[in-house]
Design an enzyme around this catalytic site. Structure first.
Site, mmCIF file in Angstrom:
data_model
loop_
_atom_site.group_PDB
_atom_site.id
_atom_site.type_symbol
_atom_site.label_atom_id
_atom_site.label_comp_id
_atom_site.label_asym_id
_atom_site.label_seq_id
_atom_site.Cartn_x
_atom_site.Cartn_y
_atom_site.Cartn_z
ATOM 1 C CG ASP A 114 -1.932 1.072 1.238
ATOM 2 O OD1 ASP A 114 -1.978 1.833 0.251
ATOM 3 O OD2 ASP A 114 -2.659 1.222 2.243
ATOM 4 N N GLY A 170 5.846 3.396 5.015
ATOM 5 C CA GLY A 170 5.593 4.071 6.289
ATOM 6 C C GLY A 170 4.439 3.444 7.060
ATOM 7 C CB CYS A 223 3.507 4.572 12.094
ATOM 8 S SG CYS A 223 4.391 5.855 12.964
ATOM 9 C CE LYS A 274 -0.566 11.240 18.247
ATOM 10 N NZ LYS A 274 -0.869 9.800 18.283
ATOM 11 C CB ALA A 294 5.127 -10.372 -0.027
ATOM 12 N N GLY A 327 -10.308 4.504 24.381
ATOM 13 C CA GLY A 327 -8.891 4.109 24.475
ATOM 14 C C GLY A 327 -7.997 5.190 23.886
ATOM 15 C CB ILE A 361 -7.853 5.683 18.406
ATOM 16 C CG1 ILE A 361 -6.557 5.024 17.914
ATOM 17 C CG2 ILE A 361 -8.561 6.413 17.273
ATOM 18 C CD1 ILE A 361 -6.752 3.976 16.828
ATOM 19 C CG ASP A 397 0.794 -2.734 15.382
ATOM 20 O OD1 ASP A 397 1.649 -2.381 16.220
ATOM 21 O OD2 ASP A 397 -0.044 -1.957 14.889
ATOM 22 C CG HIS A 434 14.991 27.623 36.448
ATOM 23 N ND1 HIS A 434 13.902 26.997 37.016
ATOM 24 C CD2 HIS A 434 14.765 28.962 36.560
ATOM 25 C CE1 HIS A 434 13.059 27.919 37.474
ATOM 26 N NE2 HIS A 434 13.566 29.115 37.198
HETATM 27 P P1 FAD Z 1 2.005 -1.053 10.107
HETATM 28 O O1 FAD Z 1 2.451 0.333 10.369
HETATM 29 O O2 FAD Z 1 0.554 -1.345 10.155
HETATM 30 O O3 FAD Z 1 2.583 -1.455 8.669
HETATM 31 C C1 FAD Z 1 2.288 -2.673 8.070
HETATM 32 C C2 FAD Z 1 2.485 -2.527 6.579
HETATM 33 O O4 FAD Z 1 2.456 -3.814 5.978
HETATM 34 C C3 FAD Z 1 1.393 -1.698 5.887
HETATM 35 O O5 FAD Z 1 1.983 -0.653 5.147
HETATM 36 C C4 FAD Z 1 0.676 -2.718 4.972
HETATM 37 O O6 FAD Z 1 0.226 -2.125 3.768
HETATM 38 C C5 FAD Z 1 1.783 -3.721 4.723
HETATM 39 N N1 FAD Z 1 1.341 -5.076 4.376
HETATM 40 C C6 FAD Z 1 0.450 -5.872 5.016
HETATM 41 N N2 FAD Z 1 0.394 -7.083 4.432
HETATM 42 C C7 FAD Z 1 1.267 -7.065 3.403
HETATM 43 C C8 FAD Z 1 1.667 -8.025 2.433
HETATM 44 N N3 FAD Z 1 1.176 -9.268 2.450
HETATM 45 N N4 FAD Z 1 2.572 -7.661 1.497
HETATM 46 C C9 FAD Z 1 3.093 -6.403 1.483
HETATM 47 N N5 FAD Z 1 2.765 -5.458 2.385
HETATM 48 C C10 FAD Z 1 1.874 -5.787 3.343
HETATM 49 N N6 FAD Z 1 1.975 4.273 17.902
HETATM 50 C C11 FAD Z 1 2.847 5.023 18.601
HETATM 51 O O7 FAD Z 1 3.890 4.510 19.022
HETATM 52 N N7 FAD Z 1 2.621 6.355 18.843
HETATM 53 C C12 FAD Z 1 1.504 6.979 18.396
HETATM 54 O O8 FAD Z 1 1.324 8.180 18.626
HETATM 55 C C13 FAD Z 1 0.555 6.210 17.658
HETATM 56 N N8 FAD Z 1 -0.559 6.795 17.197
HETATM 57 C C14 FAD Z 1 -1.438 6.055 16.445
HETATM 58 C C15 FAD Z 1 -2.592 6.672 15.983
HETATM 59 C C16 FAD Z 1 -3.514 5.954 15.241
HETATM 60 C C17 FAD Z 1 -4.746 6.647 14.726
HETATM 61 C C18 FAD Z 1 -3.262 4.587 14.942
HETATM 62 C C19 FAD Z 1 -4.230 3.809 14.095
HETATM 63 C C20 FAD Z 1 -2.119 3.955 15.401
HETATM 64 C C21 FAD Z 1 -1.200 4.685 16.174
HETATM 65 N N9 FAD Z 1 -0.043 4.100 16.691
HETATM 66 C C22 FAD Z 1 0.836 4.843 17.429
HETATM 67 C C23 FAD Z 1 0.266 2.668 16.453
HETATM 68 C C24 FAD Z 1 1.284 2.524 15.309
HETATM 69 O O9 FAD Z 1 0.767 3.138 14.143
HETATM 70 C C25 FAD Z 1 1.565 1.046 15.060
HETATM 71 O O10 FAD Z 1 1.965 0.427 16.257
HETATM 72 C C26 FAD Z 1 2.665 0.871 14.027
HETATM 73 O O11 FAD Z 1 2.316 1.466 12.800
HETATM 74 C C27 FAD Z 1 2.970 -0.620 13.822
HETATM 75 O O12 FAD Z 1 3.943 -0.770 12.845
HETATM 76 P P2 FAD Z 1 4.021 -2.107 11.959
HETATM 77 O O13 FAD Z 1 5.210 -1.940 11.090
HETATM 78 O O14 FAD Z 1 3.917 -3.285 12.823
HETATM 79 O O15 FAD Z 1 2.677 -2.097 11.084
HETATM 80 P P1 NAD Z 2 -7.628 0.679 22.650
HETATM 81 O O1 NAD Z 2 -7.450 -0.732 22.970
HETATM 82 O O2 NAD Z 2 -6.658 1.674 23.168
HETATM 83 O O3 NAD Z 2 -9.067 1.164 23.157
HETATM 84 C C1 NAD Z 2 -10.257 0.537 22.741
HETATM 85 C C2 NAD Z 2 -11.359 0.883 23.736
HETATM 86 O O4 NAD Z 2 -12.616 0.485 23.192
HETATM 87 C C3 NAD Z 2 -11.216 0.161 25.056
HETATM 88 O O5 NAD Z 2 -11.279 1.108 26.103
HETATM 89 C C4 NAD Z 2 -12.396 -0.816 25.082
HETATM 90 O O6 NAD Z 2 -12.887 -1.059 26.370
HETATM 91 C C5 NAD Z 2 -13.409 -0.068 24.225
HETATM 92 N N1 NAD Z 2 -14.448 -0.894 23.590
HETATM 93 C C6 NAD Z 2 -14.292 -2.092 22.962
HETATM 94 N N2 NAD Z 2 -15.469 -2.521 22.454
HETATM 95 C C7 NAD Z 2 -16.404 -1.571 22.740
HETATM 96 C C8 NAD Z 2 -17.786 -1.403 22.471
HETATM 97 N N3 NAD Z 2 -18.500 -2.329 21.793
HETATM 98 N N4 NAD Z 2 -18.423 -0.288 22.912
HETATM 99 C C9 NAD Z 2 -17.750 0.637 23.624
HETATM 100 N N5 NAD Z 2 -16.423 0.533 23.915
HETATM 101 C C10 NAD Z 2 -15.744 -0.527 23.462
HETATM 102 O O7 NAD Z 2 -7.742 0.752 21.053
HETATM 103 P P2 NAD Z 2 -7.722 1.974 20.036
HETATM 104 O O8 NAD Z 2 -8.029 3.264 20.731
HETATM 105 O O9 NAD Z 2 -8.571 1.535 18.892
HETATM 106 O O10 NAD Z 2 -6.216 2.015 19.558
HETATM 107 C C11 NAD Z 2 -5.618 0.848 18.975
HETATM 108 C C12 NAD Z 2 -4.168 0.782 19.303
HETATM 109 O O11 NAD Z 2 -3.447 1.747 18.531
HETATM 110 C C13 NAD Z 2 -3.821 1.125 20.746
HETATM 111 O O12 NAD Z 2 -3.991 0.022 21.597
HETATM 112 C C14 NAD Z 2 -2.383 1.506 20.625
HETATM 113 O O13 NAD Z 2 -1.602 0.342 20.630
HETATM 114 C C15 NAD Z 2 -2.321 2.174 19.259
HETATM 115 N N6 NAD Z 2 -2.354 3.651 19.394
HETATM 116 C C16 NAD Z 2 -1.351 4.251 20.084
HETATM 117 C C17 NAD Z 2 -1.358 5.624 20.238
HETATM 118 C C18 NAD Z 2 -0.230 6.266 20.998
HETATM 119 O O14 NAD Z 2 0.779 5.607 21.210
HETATM 120 N N7 NAD Z 2 -0.356 7.515 21.410
HETATM 121 C C19 NAD Z 2 -2.371 6.388 19.707
HETATM 122 C C20 NAD Z 2 -3.388 5.745 19.013
HETATM 123 C C21 NAD Z 2 -3.366 4.362 18.852
#
Ligand code: FAD
Ligand code: NAD
Length: 474
Positions: free
Chosen positions: A41, A44, A47, A56, A118, A188, A190, A318, A450
């Site tokens: 896709d 990056g 994330c 952010k 892949a 949670g 998000i 993840d 400070h």
């Molecule tokens: P991903 O970033 O999900 O990357 C996986 C990649 O694999 C994708 O690009 C996908 O297209 C590709 N892929 C999948 N299958 C295949 C295949 N078969 N062949 C080729 N490519 C493939 N984490 C933080 O630490 N700080 C934050 O502030 C934070 N904020 C977040 C906010 C939101 C809204 C969300 C949704 C997540 C946030 N996270 C945050 C979590 C963070 O984005 C993930 O933990 C991180 O991206 C995981 O990295 P990854 O490489 O495991 O997977």
């Molecule tokens: P989360 O696990 O943080 O929160 C999900 C929440 O949804 C929980 O509190 C759960 O009790 C609630 N819930 C589940 N089913 C429900 C229902 N049917 N009705 C009402 N509430 C319900 O998950 P998220 O907020 O989707 O984020 C996913 C992951 O992405 C996080 O666990 C984290 O690993 C990552 N993330 C990290 C950051 C960061 O590092 N700042 C920011 C965003 C996301």
């Protein structure tokens, strides 16, 4: 024209170009391994494209607008107009800069990049499928594979994402108009970060959370600070309710919830953000073909070298399970590449920080008091309230505290819990202290600039020793 099946070979095949995959590929390239990264896709991953970075960017931009509007106390009178399309355009520019950088860094480190999906054929062969008519596929023979396929949002039954009424976090980060009302399902990470964003844009935000508090896993003393501030921003919370279903009512969504006792709640909102967690992605890569069986929650088990049950296949990020954080993915990618190169690398999770970018922020690392006790330590705790920090007062952000946890006998630093301005940055100092095996005195005696927020970390360490000078000792 159909492109024929071309076969190539590589020492390391990395599947997925998110934080886990691109770091693994770059590190493997630096270690002079022949490495191929396949991304289906966008470089990056979550994330950079739809997660950490875009969220952010919006957290910051909406904070500027909100703070400017509410700075009368500081003698500033302003009423900024928000051009949502402009804000999203700026956010997209930041994303493009970073994703382009990932591609350049991979190439500069000798990583062979392939765009496509892949999937494993067996434990030494993968097929890369190029989507689109006539695009064909190619086979890759590999010695080692690093699976970094990430995660996707959990789809709540009855709440299929449609990008208009029912939004995933990726949809919510791309809205070019500000909704009048937003129902957030899940309080949670998000749910709380994006509730804050939209509340600061003037949206009427309601959160429905099935547990009895926001941010599961964080203590009540921490969540209280964030919850109180969120309520001041106008966010309404409804705890103990799980979302059940919804229907269209003309211009709104009508959502029903249910408590454990069967009580029904009813909500009407222009849009609904569903943020109930994320689930690992494995099916895109046909992991069964290599002999791997995901757990019920979709994760793959790995050891301290990030190796799966199959000797030459590693899993990082993840897909390897909680915590689903980008920096944890980086570390696992790094370790997997080094292990493959024969370096003495291993994972150590004792100081994995976490930050929630709410208002105020939360930062944690290492153990809290209860975890330290459970691990057999006799913990000593030091605290510095943000209201005693000169810098916090000059920022107009004096809610929260820095709490540092150490072993009473040896004074080795074990962890910290911070809630307050820049907690995401402040937590790094305690992470480093843990990694270096620092004692409370090391942190307390280090001269901090400070007036800065970081002084609060030193002061909390001094407080744990009964030597704080800017707060009363505990
Ligand atoms: P991903 O970033 O999900 O990357 C996986 C990649 O694999 C994708 O690009 C996908 O297209 C590709 N892929 C999948 N299958 C295949 C295949 N078969 N062949 C080729 N490519 C493939 N984490 C933080 O630490 N700080 C934050 O502030 C934070 N904020 C977040 C906010 C939101 C809204 C969300 C949704 C997540 C946030 N996270 C945050 C979590 C963070 O984005 C993930 O933990 C991180 O991206 C995981 O990295 P990854 O490489 O495991 O997977
Ligand atoms: P989360 O696990 O943080 O929160 C999900 C929440 O949804 C929980 O509190 C759960 O009790 C609630 N819930 C589940 N089913 C429900 C229902 N049917 N009705 C009402 N509430 C319900 O998950 P998220 O907020 O989707 O984020 C996913 C992951 O992405 C996080 O666990 C984290 O690993 C990552 N993330 C990290 C950051 C960061 O590092 N700042 C920011 C965003 C996301």
């Amino acid at each position: 024209m159909v492109v024929g099946d071309i076969a190539t070979g590589t020492e390391v095949l990395v599947i997925g170009g998110g934080p886990g995959g691109y770091v693994a590929a770059i590190r493997a390239g630096q270690l002079e391994l022949d490495v191929t990264l396949v991304e289906m896709d966008a470089y990056g991953g979550t994330c950079l494209n739809t997660g950490c970075i875009p969220s952010k960017a919006l957290v910051h931009a909406t904070e500027i607008a909100h703070d400017a509007k509410h700075a009368e106390e500081m003698g500033v009178h302003a009423d900024p107009a928000v051009d949502m399309a402009g804000m999203i355009g700026w956010k997209d520019g930041v994303v493009d800069q970073l994703t382009g950088g990932v591609e350049k860094l991979c190439k500069a480190n000798g990583v062979n990049l392939i765009e496509g999906r892949a999937e494993f054929v067996d434990d030494s062969t993968a097929r890369v499928v190029h989507e689109g008519e006539g695009q064909g596929s190619e086979s890759i023979e590999f010695e080692h594979a690093i699976l970094a396929t990430g995660s996707r949002p959990i789809q709540l039954p009855g709440f299929e994402f449609d990008g208009e009424r029912i939004l995933s976090s990726a949809d919510a980060l791309d809205l070019t108009t500000v909704p009048d009302s937003l129902l957030v399902v899940g309080g949670g990470y998000i749910g709380m970060e994006l509730s804050t964003v939209f509340a600061k844009l003037g949206t009427d935000v309601t959160v429905v959370e099935m547990l009895d508090d926001i941010l599961p896993g964080y203590g009540d003393d921490i969540t209280r600070v964030v919850r109180n501030r969120a309520e001041e921003l106008g966010i309404e919370f409804n705890f103990g309710e799980a979302a059940q279903g919804w229907e269209e009512t003309g211009s709104d969504a009508f959502v029903t919830t249910e408590t454990e006792d069967g009580e029904v709640g009813e909500y009407t909102a222009e849009t609904v953000l569903v943020a109930v967690g994320r689930q690992p992605v494995t099916e895109t890569a046909n992991v069964e073909a290599v002999g791997l069986e995901p757990n019920d929650d979709g994760t793959l088990d790995t050891d301290e070298e990030a190796r799966t049950a199959v000797e030459n296949v590693f899993a990082v990020g993840d897909v390897a399970g909680e915590p689903m954080l980008a920096h944890k993915a980086y570390k696992e990618g790094h370790v997997a590449a080094e292990v493959i190169a024969g370096e003495p690398a291993a994972l150590d999770y004792q100081a994995v920080p976490a930050a929630v970018f709410t208002d105020p922020e939360i930062g944690t690392v290492g153990m809290d008091e209860a975890e330290a006790e459970a691990a057999g330590f006799d913990p000593v705790v030091g605290e510095m309230p943000m209201r005693a920090s000169g810098r916090a007062l000059t920022l107009g952000e004096s809610d929260g505290f820095v709490r540092i946890i150490a072993d009473a006998e040896t004074e080795f630093v074990l962890g910290a819990r911070i809630v307050g301005p820049e907690a995401s940055e402040l937590i790094a100092e305690v992470g480093l202290a843990i990694e270096l095996g620092a004692q409370l005195e090391d942190v307390a005696a280090t001269i901090h600039t400070h007036p800065t927020l970081s002084e609060a970390v030193a002061e909390a360490a001094a407080n744990a020793r009964g030597e704080a000078t800017h707060t009363l000792n505990r």
